[in-house]
Scaffold this motif. Structure first.
Motif, PDB file in Angstrom:
ATOM      1  N   GLN A 115       6.094   7.116-104.614  1.00 40.74           N
ATOM      2  CA  GLN A 115       5.138   8.102-104.105  1.00 40.74           C
ATOM      3  C   GLN A 115       5.565   8.529-102.706  1.00 40.74           C
ATOM      4  O   GLN A 115       5.783   7.701-101.828  1.00 40.74           O
ATOM      5  CB  GLN A 115       3.745   7.511-104.059  1.00 40.74           C
ATOM      6  N   VAL A 116       5.656   9.826-102.497  1.00 40.07           N
ATOM      7  CA  VAL A 116       6.079  10.355-101.201  1.00 40.07           C
ATOM      8  C   VAL A 116       4.906  10.300-100.227  1.00 40.07           C
ATOM      9  O   VAL A 116       3.792  10.715-100.559  1.00 40.07           O
ATOM     10  CB  VAL A 116       6.587  11.791-101.322  1.00 40.07           C
ATOM     11  N   GLN A 117       5.168   9.794 -99.050  1.00 41.25           N
ATOM     12  CA  GLN A 117       4.145   9.751 -98.004  1.00 41.25           C
ATOM     13  C   GLN A 117       4.729  10.250 -96.699  1.00 41.25           C
ATOM     14  O   GLN A 117       5.900   9.999 -96.384  1.00 41.25           O
ATOM     15  CB  GLN A 117       3.612   8.329 -97.814  1.00 41.25           C
ATOM     16  N   LEU A 118       3.902  10.951 -95.931  1.00 45.39           N
ATOM     17  CA  LEU A 118       4.260  11.393 -94.580  1.00 45.39           C
ATOM     18  C   LEU A 118       3.229  10.801 -93.634  1.00 45.39           C
ATOM     19  O   LEU A 118       2.029  11.018 -93.809  1.00 45.39           O
ATOM     20  CB  LEU A 118       4.239  12.915 -94.486  1.00 45.39           C
ATOM     21  N   VAL A 119       3.699  10.081 -92.648  1.00 41.46           N
ATOM     22  CA  VAL A 119       2.805   9.449 -91.679  1.00 41.46           C
ATOM     23  C   VAL A 119       3.082  10.048 -90.313  1.00 41.46           C
ATOM     24  O   VAL A 119       4.198   9.943 -89.790  1.00 41.46           O
ATOM     25  CB  VAL A 119       2.995   7.926 -91.660  1.00 41.46           C
ATOM     26  N   GLU A 120       2.057  10.663 -89.737  1.00 34.97           N
ATOM     27  CA  GLU A 120       2.179  11.331 -88.450  1.00 34.97           C
ATOM     28  C   GLU A 120       1.586  10.468 -87.343  1.00 34.97           C
ATOM     29  O   GLU A 120       0.677   9.670 -87.583  1.00 34.97           O
ATOM     30  CB  GLU A 120       1.450  12.675 -88.485  1.00 34.97           C
ATOM     31  N   SER A 121       2.067  10.686 -86.156  1.00 37.18           N
ATOM     32  CA  SER A 121       1.505  10.007 -84.992  1.00 37.18           C
ATOM     33  C   SER A 121       1.781  10.840 -83.754  1.00 37.18           C
ATOM     34  O   SER A 121       2.648  11.725 -83.782  1.00 37.18           O
ATOM     35  CB  SER A 121       2.113   8.609 -84.834  1.00 37.18           C
ATOM     36  N   GLY A 122       1.026  10.557 -82.684  1.00 35.49           N
ATOM     37  CA  GLY A 122       1.322  11.160 -81.400  1.00 35.49           C
ATOM     38  C   GLY A 122       0.367  12.228 -80.929  1.00 35.49           C
ATOM     39  O   GLY A 122       0.513  12.735 -79.810  1.00 35.49           O
ATOM     40  N   GLY A 123      -0.610  12.601 -81.731  1.00 33.55           N
ATOM     41  CA  GLY A 123      -1.555  13.602 -81.266  1.00 33.55           C
ATOM     42  C   GLY A 123      -2.469  13.037 -80.191  1.00 33.55           C
ATOM     43  O   GLY A 123      -2.437  11.840 -79.884  1.00 33.55           O
ATOM     44  N   GLY A 124      -3.287  13.908 -79.610  1.00 41.59           N
ATOM     45  CA  GLY A 124      -4.216  13.443 -78.586  1.00 41.59           C
ATOM     46  C   GLY A 124      -4.726  14.566 -77.725  1.00 41.59           C
ATOM     47  O   GLY A 124      -4.572  15.743 -78.045  1.00 41.59           O
ATOM     48  N   LEU A 125      -5.345  14.173 -76.619  1.00 43.75           N
ATOM     49  CA  LEU A 125      -5.923  15.118 -75.665  1.00 43.75           C
ATOM     50  C   LEU A 125      -5.058  15.152 -74.418  1.00 43.75           C
ATOM     51  O   LEU A 125      -4.699  14.093 -73.874  1.00 43.75           O
ATOM     52  CB  LEU A 125      -7.340  14.673 -75.311  1.00 43.75           C
ATOM     53  N   VAL A 126      -4.741  16.336 -73.964  1.00 41.01           N
ATOM     54  CA  VAL A 126      -3.906  16.493 -72.782  1.00 41.01           C
ATOM     55  C   VAL A 126      -4.365  17.716 -72.008  1.00 41.01           C
ATOM     56  O   VAL A 126      -4.920  18.658 -72.596  1.00 41.01           O
ATOM     57  CB  VAL A 126      -2.415  16.618 -73.190  1.00 41.01           C
ATOM     58  N   SER A 180       2.276  17.267 -71.587  1.00 40.57           N
ATOM     59  CA  SER A 180       3.215  17.142 -72.696  1.00 40.57           C
ATOM     60  C   SER A 180       2.751  16.079 -73.687  1.00 40.57           C
ATOM     61  O   SER A 180       1.992  15.161 -73.339  1.00 40.57           O
ATOM     62  CB  SER A 180       4.604  16.791 -72.174  1.00 40.57           C
ATOM     63  N   LEU A 181       3.210  16.218 -74.913  1.00 39.06           N
ATOM     64  CA  LEU A 181       2.963  15.262 -75.977  1.00 39.06           C
ATOM     65  C   LEU A 181       4.176  15.256 -76.893  1.00 39.06           C
ATOM     66  O   LEU A 181       4.904  16.266 -76.970  1.00 39.06           O
ATOM     67  CB  LEU A 181       1.737  15.638 -76.819  1.00 39.06           C
ATOM     68  N   THR A 182       4.363  14.157 -77.590  1.00 41.35           N
ATOM     69  CA  THR A 182       5.409  14.092 -78.604  1.00 41.35           C
ATOM     70  C   THR A 182       4.779  13.677 -79.925  1.00 41.35           C
ATOM     71  O   THR A 182       4.107  12.641 -79.995  1.00 41.35           O
ATOM     72  CB  THR A 182       6.507  13.096 -78.211  1.00 41.35           C
ATOM     73  N   LEU A 183       4.996  14.469 -80.944  1.00 46.32           N
ATOM     74  CA  LEU A 183       4.535  14.153 -82.293  1.00 46.32           C
ATOM     75  C   LEU A 183       5.695  13.558 -83.102  1.00 46.32           C
ATOM     76  O   LEU A 183       6.842  13.974 -82.934  1.00 46.32           O
ATOM     77  CB  LEU A 183       4.031  15.404 -83.010  1.00 46.32           C
ATOM     78  N   SER A 184       5.372  12.607 -83.959  1.00 45.38           N
ATOM     79  CA  SER A 184       6.372  12.007 -84.837  1.00 45.38           C
ATOM     80  C   SER A 184       5.862  11.999 -86.270  1.00 45.38           C
ATOM     81  O   SER A 184       4.650  11.952 -86.505  1.00 45.38           O
ATOM     82  CB  SER A 184       6.686  10.578 -84.397  1.00 45.38           C
ATOM     83  N   CYS A 185       6.803  12.023 -87.196  1.00 41.87           N
ATOM     84  CA  CYS A 185       6.455  11.995 -88.615  1.00 41.87           C
ATOM     85  C   CYS A 185       7.526  11.212 -89.351  1.00 41.87           C
ATOM     86  O   CYS A 185       8.725  11.457 -89.166  1.00 41.87           O
ATOM     87  CB  CYS A 185       6.360  13.410 -89.166  1.00 41.87           C
ATOM     88  N   ALA A 186       7.082  10.276 -90.178  1.00 43.80           N
ATOM     89  CA  ALA A 186       8.014   9.464 -90.959  1.00 43.80           C
ATOM     90  C   ALA A 186       7.759   9.685 -92.439  1.00 43.80           C
ATOM     91  O   ALA A 186       6.609   9.596 -92.890  1.00 43.80           O
ATOM     92  CB  ALA A 186       7.843   7.988 -90.614  1.00 43.80           C
ATOM     93  N   ALA A 187       8.814   9.955 -93.179  1.00 44.42           N
ATOM     94  CA  ALA A 187       8.709  10.168 -94.622  1.00 44.42           C
ATOM     95  C   ALA A 187       9.168   8.910 -95.354  1.00 44.42           C
ATOM     96  O   ALA A 187      10.140   8.264 -94.952  1.00 44.42           O
ATOM     97  CB  ALA A 187       9.562  11.353 -95.037  1.00 44.42           C
ATOM     98  N   SER A 188       8.464   8.586 -96.423  1.00 47.89           N
ATOM     99  CA  SER A 188       8.851   7.445 -97.252  1.00 47.89           C
ATOM    100  C   SER A 188       8.698   7.807 -98.717  1.00 47.89           C
ATOM    101  O   SER A 188       8.058   8.802 -99.059  1.00 47.89           O
ATOM    102  CB  SER A 188       8.002   6.219 -96.917  1.00 47.89           C
ATOM    103  N   LEU A 236       7.326  18.770 -95.407  1.00 50.02           N
ATOM    104  CA  LEU A 236       8.557  18.254 -96.007  1.00 50.02           C
ATOM    105  C   LEU A 236       8.879  19.036 -97.262  1.00 50.02           C
ATOM    106  O   LEU A 236       8.008  19.272 -98.099  1.00 50.02           O
ATOM    107  CB  LEU A 236       8.359  16.773 -96.356  1.00 50.02           C
ATOM    108  N   TRP A 237      10.134  19.443 -97.374  1.00 50.32           N
ATOM    109  CA  TRP A 237      10.649  20.063 -98.602  1.00 50.32           C
ATOM    110  C   TRP A 237      11.739  19.129 -99.098  1.00 50.32           C
ATOM    111  O   TRP A 237      12.787  18.987 -98.466  1.00 50.32           O
ATOM    112  CB  TRP A 237      11.178  21.459 -98.292  1.00 50.32           C
ATOM    113  N   ALA A 238      11.454  18.467-100.210  1.00 53.91           N
ATOM    114  CA  ALA A 238      12.352  17.400-100.632  1.00 53.91           C
ATOM    115  C   ALA A 238      12.416  17.270-102.139  1.00 53.91           C
ATOM    116  O   ALA A 238      11.541  17.736-102.873  1.00 53.91           O
ATOM    117  CB  ALA A 238      11.883  16.074-100.023  1.00 53.91           C
TER     118      ALA A 238
END
Length: 121
Positions: A1-12, A17-25, A97-99
């Motif tokens: 099962q394809v999953q995308l997990v995001e992190s890094g959002g918030g209030l600024v 500046s902010l950095t967003l990350s995403c990991a695909a599995s 993601l296009w995979a």
């Protein structure tokens, strides 16, 4: 099962500046394009930035020069550094993601659950 997990959002604050990350599995064959879209309240979802397997990048005009997308092919992750943030950048940011998850499956679009970015003036 394809999953995308995001992190890094918030209030600024504006200008910050902010950095967003995403990991695909769940992908054992091919990941083509990864990127970020965003959706502000009352607006349609719009492209922010994408990066291909060949490391070609594409940015919305509104974020050029302020956002930088990068990709780790081995880890199947992307990051997006956002600087000089503006109140109009406030939105839910979705990893895209296009995979082709397995050799016998078609290319498909996948979305993360979204992460909120709020920029105060």
């Amino acid at each position: 099962q394809v999953q995308l997990v995001e992190s890094g959002g918030g209030l600024v604050q504006a200008g910050g500046s902010l950095t967003l990350s995403c990991a695909a599995s769940g992908i054992t064959f091919s990941v083509d394009i990864m990127g970020w879209y965003r959706q502000a309240p009352g607006k349609q979802r719009e492209l922010v930035a994408t990066i291909s397997s060949g490391m070609n990048t594409n940015y919305a005009d509104s974020v050029k020069g302020r956002f930088t997308i990068s990709r780790n092919e081995t880890k199947k992750t992307i990051s997006m550094q956002m600087i000089s943030l503006k109140p109009e950048d406030t939105a839910v940011y979705y990893c895209y993601l296009w995979a082709k998850p397995r050799i016998n499956s078609p290319y498909q679009t996948y979305w993360g659950q979204g992460t909120q970015v709020t920029v105060s003036s």
